[in-house]
Design a protein around this motif. Structure first.
Motif, PDB file in Angstrom:
ATOM      1  N   THR A   1       0.861  -1.193  -0.049  1.00 49.07           N
ATOM      2  CA  THR A   1      -0.160  -0.040  -0.074  1.00 49.07           C
ATOM      3  C   THR A   1       0.990   1.294  -0.051  1.00 49.07           C
ATOM      4  OG1 THR A   1      -1.744   0.991   1.138  1.00 49.07           O
ATOM      5  CG2 THR A   1      -0.093   0.102   2.608  1.00 49.07           C
TER       6      THR A   1
ATOM      7  N   GLN B   1      -2.047   5.677   2.444  1.00 53.18           N
ATOM      8  CA  GLN B   1      -2.988   4.851   2.974  1.00 53.18           C
ATOM      9  C   GLN B   1      -2.593   3.949   4.287  1.00 53.18           C
ATOM     10  OE1 GLN B   1      -2.726   2.666  -0.724  1.00 53.18           O
ATOM     11  NE2 GLN B   1      -4.454   3.644  -1.637  1.00 53.18           N
ATOM     12  N   TRP B   2      -1.536   3.698   4.589  1.00 54.95           N
ATOM     13  CA  TRP B   2      -0.908   3.135   5.711  1.00 54.95           C
ATOM     14  C   TRP B   2      -1.145   3.791   6.914  1.00 54.95           C
ATOM     15  CZ3 TRP B   2       3.152   4.411   8.698  1.00 54.95           C
ATOM     16  CH2 TRP B   2       3.806   3.497   9.735  1.00 54.95           C
TER      17      TRP B   2
ATOM     18  N   THR C   1      -3.014   6.215   7.079  1.00 54.61           N
ATOM     19  CA  THR C   1      -4.356   6.332   7.699  1.00 54.61           C
ATOM     20  C   THR C   1      -4.965   5.152   8.472  1.00 54.61           C
ATOM     21  OG1 THR C   1      -4.985   7.738   5.568  1.00 54.61           O
ATOM     22  CG2 THR C   1      -6.824   6.428   6.785  1.00 54.61           C
ATOM     23  N   ARG C   2      -4.538   4.120   8.066  1.00 53.95           N
ATOM     24  CA  ARG C   2      -4.709   2.856   8.840  1.00 53.95           C
ATOM     25  C   ARG C   2      -4.257   2.747  10.285  1.00 53.95           C
ATOM     26  NH1 ARG C   2      -3.998   0.249   3.705  1.00 53.95           N
ATOM     27  NH2 ARG C   2      -6.118  -0.470   2.773  1.00 53.95           N
ATOM     28  N   GLN C   3      -3.291   3.408  10.352  1.00 52.54           N
ATOM     29  CA  GLN C   3      -2.603   3.465  11.744  1.00 52.54           C
ATOM     30  C   GLN C   3      -3.223   4.353  12.660  1.00 52.54           C
ATOM     31  OE1 GLN C   3       0.383   1.835  12.946  1.00 52.54           O
ATOM     32  NE2 GLN C   3       0.175   0.700  11.054  1.00 52.54           N
TER      33      GLN C   3
ATOM     34  N   ALA D   1      -6.359   2.838  13.717  1.00 53.81           N
ATOM     35  CA  ALA D   1      -6.024   1.936  14.749  1.00 53.81           C
ATOM     36  C   ALA D   1      -6.009   2.711  16.110  1.00 53.81           C
ATOM     37  CB  ALA D   1      -4.791   1.213  14.243  1.00 53.81           C
TER      38      ALA D   1
ATOM     39  N   VAL E   1     -12.314   2.416   6.465  1.00 54.75           N
ATOM     40  CA  VAL E   1     -11.404   1.565   6.744  1.00 54.75           C
ATOM     41  C   VAL E   1     -11.735   0.211   7.496  1.00 54.75           C
ATOM     42  CG1 VAL E   1      -9.270   1.149   8.148  1.00 54.75           C
ATOM     43  CG2 VAL E   1      -9.320   3.358   6.779  1.00 54.75           C
TER      44      VAL E   1
END
Length: 296
Positions: free
Chosen positions: A234, A238-239, A241-243, A246, A281
């Motif tokens: 990715t 994008q990564w 955003t996921r972090q 989380a 997400v």
């Protein structure tokens, strides 16, 4: 890959004694010069592209510096082979009258990096491309340079032959002694990924740029983006955003903070922005996720 010559040269008391011999190759421009300089002759040179110069004479009577023209008066002796990174200025001053000849190899920066990358990895190649080099013992390099000059003056073989000679000169001149090949798959190391995770968590109150993330692991922005995608599948944004989502999940689970407070803590514009990103997400809004009795 075409080469665009972006070179500035200003001289005083230095002149060519024969027409320059030159040839354009794949991402490379080779030029052979015969010249002479008077006592006190001066030169200033800077290029948007990196270059290699091989001198066929003793040029130690020429003083050089990379700071300013004044420094060149007491500068160091000019070496028989030099590599000058893109954007690095060079001043020279003649302390004796001198006739000399030299080969200049101007390289398109991306061509140089692509040549070095298979051997040492792109990140290391980018680092090497920024290191100036000066070599005094040049017997082998002069043989290669002489063969290339012959191809500049009277091309007799396929251009790949001349380009291979350029590659050999690059390998012979650039400073790669302390490097080892990077991971062959072009990925970030586990340590680099851990450092990124820690950095994102420590700066969770705002969205980081790709440049900031690249600087965290000491890579150029372009190479970081490539290596990151090879590692994670990715993009860095994008990564990230996921972090951040989380982290939002952790706050929603471990605290009684309101959605608005969570959004503010993690640098989202507002609660609505957090909800939109969170749902994209996770598949649920933060409120729905918080109410859902699932194992976490």
């Amino acid at each position: 890959m075409s080469y665009h010559h972006q070179f500035t040269g200003e001289t005083q008391g230095i002149r060519a004694t024969a027409p320059v011999k030159w040839r354009q190759l794949d991402g490379v421009l080779g030029a052979f010069w015969e010249a002479e300089g008077d006592v006190g002759g001066q030169g200033y040179y800077v290029s948007a592209n990196p270059r290699i110069s091989i001198f066929f004479n003793d040029v130690s009577s020429i003083r050089m510096a990379n700071a300013d023209r004044v420094a060149a008066r007491k500068g160091r002796p000019l070496a028989r082979a030099i590599y000058v990174p893109a954007g690095t200025p060079m001043w020279t001053r003649f302390t004796d009258r001198l006739q000399f000849s030299h080969l200049d190899v101007h390289l398109q920066n991306e061509r140089l990096v692509k040549f070095l990358s298979p051997a040492i990895g792109r990140a290391a190649a980018c680092a090497v491309a920024q290191r100036p080099t000066e070599i005094t013992q040049t017997e082998d390099l002069q043989i290669l340079a002489g063969l290339l000059v012959r191809e500049l003056e009277r091309p007799s073989r396929h251009s790949h032959y001349a380009e291979s000679l350029v590659g050999s000169l690059v390998a012979g001149v650039l400073d790669m002694d302390d490097l080892r090949p990077n991971r062959s798959d072009g990925r970030l190391t586990d340590a680099q990924m851990r450092k990124l995770v820690h950095y994102v968590q420590a700066n969770a109150d705002h969205r980081l740029s790709v440049a900031e993330m690249a600087d965290t692991v000491k890579l150029s922005e372009s190479w970081f983006h490539h290596a990151f995608k090879c590692t994670t599948g990715t993009t860095p944004m994008q990564w990230q955003t996921r972090q951040r989502v989380a982290l939002a999940q952790r706050l929603l689970t471990e605290t009684e903070m309101s959605l608005a407070d969570v959004a503010n803590r993690l640098g989202f514009a507002d609660q609505a922005h957090l909800s939109k990103v969170f749902r994209r997400v996770v598949g649920q809004t933060p409120a729905q996720w918080r109410r859902t009795p699932v194992l976490r």
